[in-house]
Design an enzyme around this catalytic site. Sequence first.
Site, PDB file in Angstrom:
ATOM      1  N   GLY A 112      85.277  -5.877  49.427  1.00  0.00           N
ATOM      2  CA  GLY A 112      84.133  -6.516  50.060  1.00  0.00           C
ATOM      3  C   GLY A 112      84.566  -7.382  51.226  1.00  0.00           C
ATOM      4  O   GLY A 112      84.073  -8.500  51.412  1.00  0.00           O
ATOM      5  N   ALA A 113      85.482  -6.853  52.039  1.00  0.00           N
ATOM      6  CA  ALA A 113      86.194  -7.672  53.023  1.00  0.00           C
ATOM      7  C   ALA A 113      85.533  -7.724  54.390  1.00  0.00           C
ATOM      8  O   ALA A 113      86.038  -8.401  55.281  1.00  0.00           O
ATOM      9  CB  ALA A 113      87.624  -7.149  53.168  1.00  0.00           C
ATOM     10  N   SER A 114      84.419  -7.034  54.590  1.00  0.00           N
ATOM     11  CA  SER A 114      83.887  -6.897  55.943  1.00  0.00           C
ATOM     12  C   SER A 114      83.166  -8.143  56.439  1.00  0.00           C
ATOM     13  O   SER A 114      83.144  -8.412  57.647  1.00  0.00           O
ATOM     14  CB  SER A 114      82.951  -5.687  56.031  1.00  0.00           C
ATOM     15  OG  SER A 114      81.881  -5.810  55.118  1.00  0.00           O
ATOM     16  N   VAL A 115      82.566  -8.914  55.541  1.00  0.00           N
ATOM     17  CA  VAL A 115      81.769 -10.081  55.953  1.00  0.00           C
ATOM     18  C   VAL A 115      81.924 -11.199  54.926  1.00  0.00           C
ATOM     19  O   VAL A 115      82.501 -11.014  53.861  1.00  0.00           O
ATOM     20  CB  VAL A 115      80.262  -9.731  56.088  1.00  0.00           C
ATOM     21  CG1 VAL A 115      80.027  -8.743  57.215  1.00  0.00           C
ATOM     22  CG2 VAL A 115      79.703  -9.176  54.779  1.00  0.00           C
TER      23      VAL A 115
ATOM     24  N   ASN B   2      86.256  -9.031  45.251  1.00  0.00           N
ATOM     25  CA  ASN B   2      85.159  -9.787  45.845  1.00  0.00           C
ATOM     26  C   ASN B   2      83.878  -8.972  45.995  1.00  0.00           C
ATOM     27  O   ASN B   2      82.796  -9.544  46.070  1.00  0.00           O
ATOM     28  CB  ASN B   2      85.600 -10.315  47.214  1.00  0.00           C
ATOM     29  CG  ASN B   2      84.458 -10.912  47.997  1.00  0.00           C
ATOM     30  OD1 ASN B   2      83.903 -11.939  47.626  1.00  0.00           O
ATOM     31  ND2 ASN B   2      84.080 -10.261  49.092  1.00  0.00           N
TER      32      ASN B   2
ATOM     33  N   TYR C 185      71.425  -8.972  37.491  1.00  0.00           N
ATOM     34  CA  TYR C 185      72.621  -9.397  38.209  1.00  0.00           C
ATOM     35  C   TYR C 185      73.430 -10.360  37.346  1.00  0.00           C
ATOM     36  O   TYR C 185      74.653 -10.228  37.229  1.00  0.00           O
ATOM     37  CB  TYR C 185      72.216 -10.063  39.522  1.00  0.00           C
ATOM     38  CG  TYR C 185      73.347 -10.672  40.303  1.00  0.00           C
ATOM     39  CD1 TYR C 185      74.302  -9.883  40.929  1.00  0.00           C
ATOM     40  CD2 TYR C 185      73.440 -12.064  40.448  1.00  0.00           C
ATOM     41  CE1 TYR C 185      75.331 -10.446  41.663  1.00  0.00           C
ATOM     42  CE2 TYR C 185      74.463 -12.634  41.180  1.00  0.00           C
ATOM     43  CZ  TYR C 185      75.409 -11.826  41.783  1.00  0.00           C
ATOM     44  OH  TYR C 185      76.431 -12.395  42.511  1.00  0.00           O
TER      45      TYR C 185
ATOM     46  N   LYS D 252      77.307 -10.144  35.804  1.00  0.00           N
ATOM     47  CA  LYS D 252      78.304 -11.181  36.057  1.00  0.00           C
ATOM     48  C   LYS D 252      78.762 -11.870  34.765  1.00  0.00           C
ATOM     49  O   LYS D 252      79.899 -12.348  34.687  1.00  0.00           O
ATOM     50  CB  LYS D 252      77.757 -12.197  37.056  1.00  0.00           C
ATOM     51  CG  LYS D 252      77.620 -11.628  38.469  1.00  0.00           C
ATOM     52  CD  LYS D 252      78.970 -11.198  39.035  1.00  0.00           C
ATOM     53  CE  LYS D 252      78.894 -10.833  40.499  1.00  0.00           C
ATOM     54  NZ  LYS D 252      80.222 -10.573  41.092  1.00  0.00           N
TER      55      LYS D 252
ATOM     56  N   THR E  87      76.009 -16.987  53.127  1.00  0.00           N
ATOM     57  CA  THR E  87      76.444 -15.678  53.629  1.00  0.00           C
ATOM     58  C   THR E  87      75.202 -14.807  53.813  1.00  0.00           C
ATOM     59  O   THR E  87      74.071 -15.274  53.672  1.00  0.00           O
ATOM     60  CB  THR E  87      77.408 -14.998  52.643  1.00  0.00           C
ATOM     61  OG1 THR E  87      76.681 -14.678  51.437  1.00  0.00           O
ATOM     62  CG2 THR E  87      78.594 -15.890  52.299  1.00  0.00           C
TER      63      THR E  87
END
Length: 251
Positions: free
Chosen positions: A13-16, A90, A159, A163, A196
């Site tokens: 999940g590294a793009s943003v 992430n 969700y 988690k 975010t």
Amino acid sequence: MNRWTGRVALVTGASVGIGAAVCRALVAHGMKVVGAARNVDKIQALADELKDHPGSLMAVRCDVSKDADIMDMFADIKRMHGGVDACINNAGISYSQNLLEGTPDQWREMMNVNVVGLCLCTREAVASMRARGVDDGQIIHVNTMSGHRVIPSNASYFYAASKFAVTAVTEGLRQELRELKTNIRVAGISPGVVETDFHIHLKGDVEARKLYESMECIQPKDMADSIVHILSAPKHVQIHDILLRPTQQPL
């Protein structure tokens, strides 16, 4: 962080958002970072921006809901870098539908990304560490406060269930690693409201902005700083879970 210089970290999940901030922090500390996401253009742009920093960032396309993508990614990492020394799970996803209106496809996607993909990345990362005799590796699960309590919000119930599973997996992995008599550690980090795109996708821009303006939110850099703290701990110290709320957040 000196012992991590030149070593390899995988960030999903590294793009943003949080993932991009973690990549930035680890590259600054001299790590070879593999940034994974479905869209690699933003990761590549970040890699270009950080090219003069002590470490490096390699962009890899990976949809963590797909087993084959994960296995291909680890094969690429082995070929390019030898293996993984730290794995920061992430990537995460949520939908705004409540339990009585949600669909099985949405539930399956949340479980595949938030739990199954996380577990497969963890399994492969630990296997990589053990195969190379790495005894001080680190697994970090980016969880959420919703993995520890259920707030009255219809859009968050499934969700939260996914988690809560991450919370259980984190403790289960700790016990498994201890039984193996390895110093590879696992940690969770569970934030409250982070500013975010997550809530924008979930609630829409207007509602997300209202939420972000209602308090001084956690920033992605705050999360990256806490992840650096986990990595910096001596190997006899098990940081199990960091719960990180905005000071003004009520729950």
